[in-house]
Design an enzyme around this catalytic site. Structure first.
Site, short mmCIF file in Angstrom:
data_model
loop_
_atom_site.label_atom_id
_atom_site.label_comp_id
_atom_site.label_asym_id
_atom_site.label_seq_id
_atom_site.Cartn_x
_atom_site.Cartn_y
_atom_site.Cartn_z
N TYR A 23 53.71 35.74 38.02
CA TYR A 23 52.98 36.88 37.48
C TYR A 23 53.40 38.16 38.20
CZ TYR A 23 48.93 39.43 35.60
OH TYR A 23 48.12 40.32 34.94
N SER A 33 49.16 45.65 36.45
CA SER A 33 48.26 44.92 37.34
C SER A 33 48.62 45.29 38.77
CB SER A 33 48.43 43.41 37.14
OG SER A 33 47.76 42.68 38.14
#
Length: 252
Positions: free
Chosen positions: A150, A137
């Protein structure tokens, strides 16, 4: 340009979103695919639709991963491992972040990726022209407020990918990282925000064309379909409206 002639893939996180879209795209491109996820009902539906082989497994559990590796070896083997399984929980700042959320994210995004790589690395080495693609990501490339847990997990997965490429180059292992930005899928933001549908909808509000799961699957399929000597080390993919993690144009 000649395509990759080896077309036997294992795809994790296949029950929804980018994982399911990747399975569909690879199957459309003529790949043999073992689709892996925890939810048997969704996998069964995907298998009926796409012709992929479904295997129910949790990538964080040793017994599940070992059973998967045994199954794949007995059914034609693989040359390409695509690690899509992952996810986010919470948008809390560091000061109030929940350790349980961080633990879950680390297990699914990092440890699950590690277990899958370790399980299939011997077969990929033996193949001599193996590929590992990790879906990370842009959260693993630049931190942002409310993303710390995250960020930490995806930074770690990004680091694993780079280390693996260095460690396995002598074995002709191709290691690819695909790092998407804003992707509108049915579950990612909903899961991250604890099932709050209104909050999840706001994540994409006003963004004219966020990426779709199919957009990312197109890039994944392209990367693994190239001739093996071509390694796309890192592919960052964002919607045009997102110039950076902190720069997103919303209209209306």
């Amino acid at each position: 340009m000649a395509k990759n002639s080896s077309k036997h893939a294992v795809v994790t996180g296949a029950s929804s979103g980018i994982g399911a879209a990747t399975v569909r795209k690879l199957r459309a491109d003529g790949w043999d695919v073992v689709a892996v996820a925890r939810r048997a009902d969704r996998l069964a539906a995907l298998a009926r639709e796409s012709g992929a082989v479904a295997f129910v497994a949790d990538v964080t559990k040793d017994d599940d991963v070992a059973a998967l590796a045994t199954f794949v070896a007995a059914n034609g083997g693989l040359d390409t491992l695509i690690n899509v399984a992952g996810g986010a929980r919470g948008v809390d700042p560091v000061a109030t972040a929940q350790a349980a959320d961080w633990d879950w994210m680390y297990q699914v995004n990092v440890v699950g990726t590690l277990k899958m790589i370790q399980a299939f690395l011997p077969a990929l080495r033996e193949n001599g022209r193996g590929t590992v693609l990790n879906l990370t990501s842009t959260a693993g490339l630049a931190a942002y407020e409310g993303g710390s847990g995250y960020n930490a997990a995806k930074f770690a997965q990004h680091a694993i990918t780079n280390a693996l490429r260095l460690e396995e180059v002598e074995n002709n292992l191709r290691v690819i990282e695909v790092a998407p930005g804003l992707v509108a899928t049915e579950e990612f933001s909903l899961n991250r925000l604890g099932g709050d549908k209104a909050a999840a909808k706001k994540v994409y509000a006003g963004v004219a064309e966020p990426l779709t799961a199919e957009d990312v699957a197109e890039v994944v399929s392209y990367a693994v379909g190239l001739p093996h000597h071509i390694n796309l080390d890192q592919i960052v993919i964002r919607p045009v409206a997102q110039a950076a993690n902190h720069k997103l144009v919303r209209k209306g």
